[in-house]
Motif scaffolding. Sequence first.
Motif, mmCIF file in Angstrom:
data_model
loop_
_atom_site.group_PDB
_atom_site.id
_atom_site.type_symbol
_atom_site.label_atom_id
_atom_site.label_comp_id
_atom_site.label_asym_id
_atom_site.label_seq_id
_atom_site.Cartn_x
_atom_site.Cartn_y
_atom_site.Cartn_z
ATOM 1 N N GLU A 554 -41.564 10.352 46.048
ATOM 2 C CA GLU A 554 -42.780 11.095 46.389
ATOM 3 C C GLU A 554 -42.725 12.542 45.925
ATOM 4 N N GLN A 555 -41.521 13.057 45.628
ATOM 5 C CA GLN A 555 -41.383 14.404 45.058
ATOM 6 C C GLN A 555 -41.372 14.367 43.532
ATOM 7 N N ASN A 556 -41.709 13.200 42.962
ATOM 8 C CA ASN A 556 -41.773 12.989 41.517
ATOM 9 C C ASN A 556 -40.432 13.183 40.834
ATOM 10 N N LYS A 557 -39.357 12.872 41.553
ATOM 11 C CA LYS A 557 -38.022 12.911 40.974
ATOM 12 C C LYS A 557 -37.589 11.509 40.587
ATOM 13 N N GLU A 558 -37.025 11.406 39.395
ATOM 14 C CA GLU A 558 -36.598 10.100 38.892
ATOM 15 C C GLU A 558 -35.332 9.653 39.608
ATOM 16 N N ILE A 559 -35.381 8.471 40.219
ATOM 17 C CA ILE A 559 -34.208 7.963 40.937
ATOM 18 C C ILE A 559 -33.706 6.647 40.356
ATOM 19 N N PHE A 560 -34.435 6.091 39.385
ATOM 20 C CA PHE A 560 -33.999 4.831 38.775
ATOM 21 C C PHE A 560 -34.531 4.776 37.347
ATOM 22 N N LYS A 561 -33.660 4.329 36.426
ATOM 23 C CA LYS A 561 -34.081 4.128 35.047
ATOM 24 C C LYS A 561 -33.247 3.000 34.450
ATOM 25 N N PHE A 562 -33.944 2.015 33.858
ATOM 26 C CA PHE A 562 -33.261 0.900 33.208
ATOM 27 C C PHE A 562 -33.938 0.625 31.878
ATOM 28 N N SER A 563 -33.127 0.476 30.816
ATOM 29 C CA SER A 563 -33.640 0.208 29.478
ATOM 30 C C SER A 563 -32.888 -0.974 28.885
ATOM 31 N N LEU A 564 -33.620 -1.828 28.164
ATOM 32 C CA LEU A 564 -33.038 -3.000 27.516
ATOM 33 C C LEU A 564 -33.745 -3.208 26.189
#
Length: 774
Positions: A554-564
């Motif tokens: 909700e603070q627009n902070k990235e907490i997850f990222k996955f790339s394939l």
Amino acid sequence: MQIRYFLALSLLPQLVLANDANTATVESSQCVIEPPVKPYVPLYDLDSPADLERISIISDSSKAQMGKQAQFSGDVSFSQGGRNISADEAILDQEAEELAANGNLVFQDELFTVTADSLVAKMRSNSATLLGAQYWLHGQQIHGDANKLEITKENNLLLSETNFTTCPADNPAWLLEADKIKIDSTEEWGEIWDAKLQIGGVPVMYIPYMTIPVSDKRKSGFLFPSFSTSTTNGVEFAVPYYWNIAPEFDLTFTPNYMSARGLYTKTEFRYLAGEKQQGQLNFEFLPDDDKLTNSPNRYLYHWEHSGAIDKNWRVLANYTDVSDNNYFNDLNSDVQRATDNQLTRIGEISYFEENWDISGRVQDIKVLGEEEKPYQVMPQFTFNYRAPEYWNGFDINLMSEVTNFSHQDSEYSTATRLHIEPSISYPIHGPAGSLTSEVKLLQTNYWQDDNSNLANSTLDDTVNRTLPQVRIHGQINFERFTDYFNTNYRQTLEPQFQYLYVGYEDQSNIGIYDTAQLQEDYNGLFRERRFSGLDRIADANQFTLGLTTKLFDEQNKEIFKFSLGQILYLEDSRVGINDVNGSADTFVQENTSNSALAAELSTQLYADWFLSGSIQYDAKESENKKSELTVDYRPGKNKLLQASYRYVPDLLNTNTNESVDIKQVGFRGAWPINDNLYLVGNWYYDLNESRSVETYTGFQYESCCWAVRLSYHYRIKTNYVDEDNPVNDTRELFESGVYLNFVIKGLGGSGPLGVSDMLDDGLFNYRKPLYLKN
């Protein structure tokens, strides 16, 4: 095993360089030492000469005799210019222009605050003498007592039978007592005579004369000596001398005597060239290393320079040379670390305009421990032109270069290469995604001199290579609001694709001058090239498919990222890279329908737990091509627990010319035991060799006025083959040591930087996951 002891009592003053990006974050305990009274605020505008001479006296009662004396009592306040004296009573002698005051006496100006038993001030000379004084320097932690304190008309301080410290007054961990101290307010340095240093109330050192900084201003003089002892270097003794030549120049000369090796000298000269250019020169020299049989002189030269001539011209230069391959392994250089094995020499000048730039450069790389030498760029000229939205949204670009490759060994081929790369692209960008279509023409000409004298060499004297390239890259942005585990998130889904076509041409008639295989991670899947440099441009007819998803809180902070992602080859690539310079009898060929799967993950697992990793997996061969995994626990400042694993196959061992697999696990931690005491450690283990490759454990105690660190190191050494060094076979594979650092703050030393530099003090530096919140 070696044990070192350091008594760091001074810090080399810093030459403030323009555009300096190498600033460090200091994590240290700081005391806030304030005078017992509020700062004095002048009553008048001190920019006015008349106000500087104006005298203001306020008191509860007064009596005066015209032209002779005036007596004041009860909350007396005497102000002139930026100075103020407050006392219970005061006598102003108008004939002698002298003021005497006593009783709860406080003297203040912009530089310091003094309390005293009595004061005599001479207004004509703007000087004062205080007895039974206590003083505080504004903006510094320095404070102390003095039997007699004199303030000169130049606003300098002269203290007799005095002391000072940067520790809290109720419990000074260290105290410097001196017969006399002079603090120059203009030079912002202090001179001390007949001093005794006390630590914990115990005298530990007598100093007949010394100077200390009371600000960041630089001054010539000897810095405090350092002492050490070790089994490799014997007893060491170093006395640095700092020479403040001019505001734009300074020099530090450090003779360092090592009983096992000899006299090792280090010289560093720093300079500013105008407002926007800076540089330094280093020279290190050890004649006839006593530890090596028939040792030649060991030396280092280093010069670096960078900056802007004006708003368009930029210059860059960097040159380093050493006498032998193991110089950084044996000696504590100020230029590079023992883990560095490449010395880059480069000179470059560039001119920039809004739509075009031109540059010229020369480059040479010396690789320590390798017999084969890289090619030299002597010289290279580049011209680049950019015309965004040149016509109806089309972008036009031109990249060109002409490079001459030479070699120190005459048996290697040399070449001149001309490359011109015009392109036309049509980018479409919007919130929903992007689509970029691009067409390039890759035109390269070579003029080669084949000096290899190899019977099977197929290098041509001249080569004309023309390759078309078409690239279409698109991405779509989806997002939605969702919740996981009763927490609201914004989730994105970002599929992307790329079609790449590069024409084929047999390039085995071209030598390898500046080309190498590029890493095939997730981002690498969307590159245009498989190789760096231009000596090999691989043919391609392929699709790349990739998918990235992210979670934002909700603070627009990235907490997850996955790339394939993966590349799907429509045709096999027929262009590979040569194994031997100047010979084209072998090259690697791509014979597979798709590339390895590349995946990357960065996430905040829960609260203070973080996970990051990547893998390149060959599904056809069921083979792990490369992988790494890191788990972090970071519950607060200076609190860290980390476990990591990495696997890299088929790395070339330059000493044996054999391929080796790197398979290592590591553990790292940093934890405060209390507000002042920290514990830091790391351990890395080689699973293939079943041995530890690095161990580091350190305790650090740091208060506002002193710090101590005790650490233990055990690490693998990088020993290179060196023809000039006849004792290579006797070099130890591992080195270990116990180090003790002790710093007194306020005598010019700032102490250890804190936990951050302890985490970086080793072969494997700490890196936390990118983009994720702390």
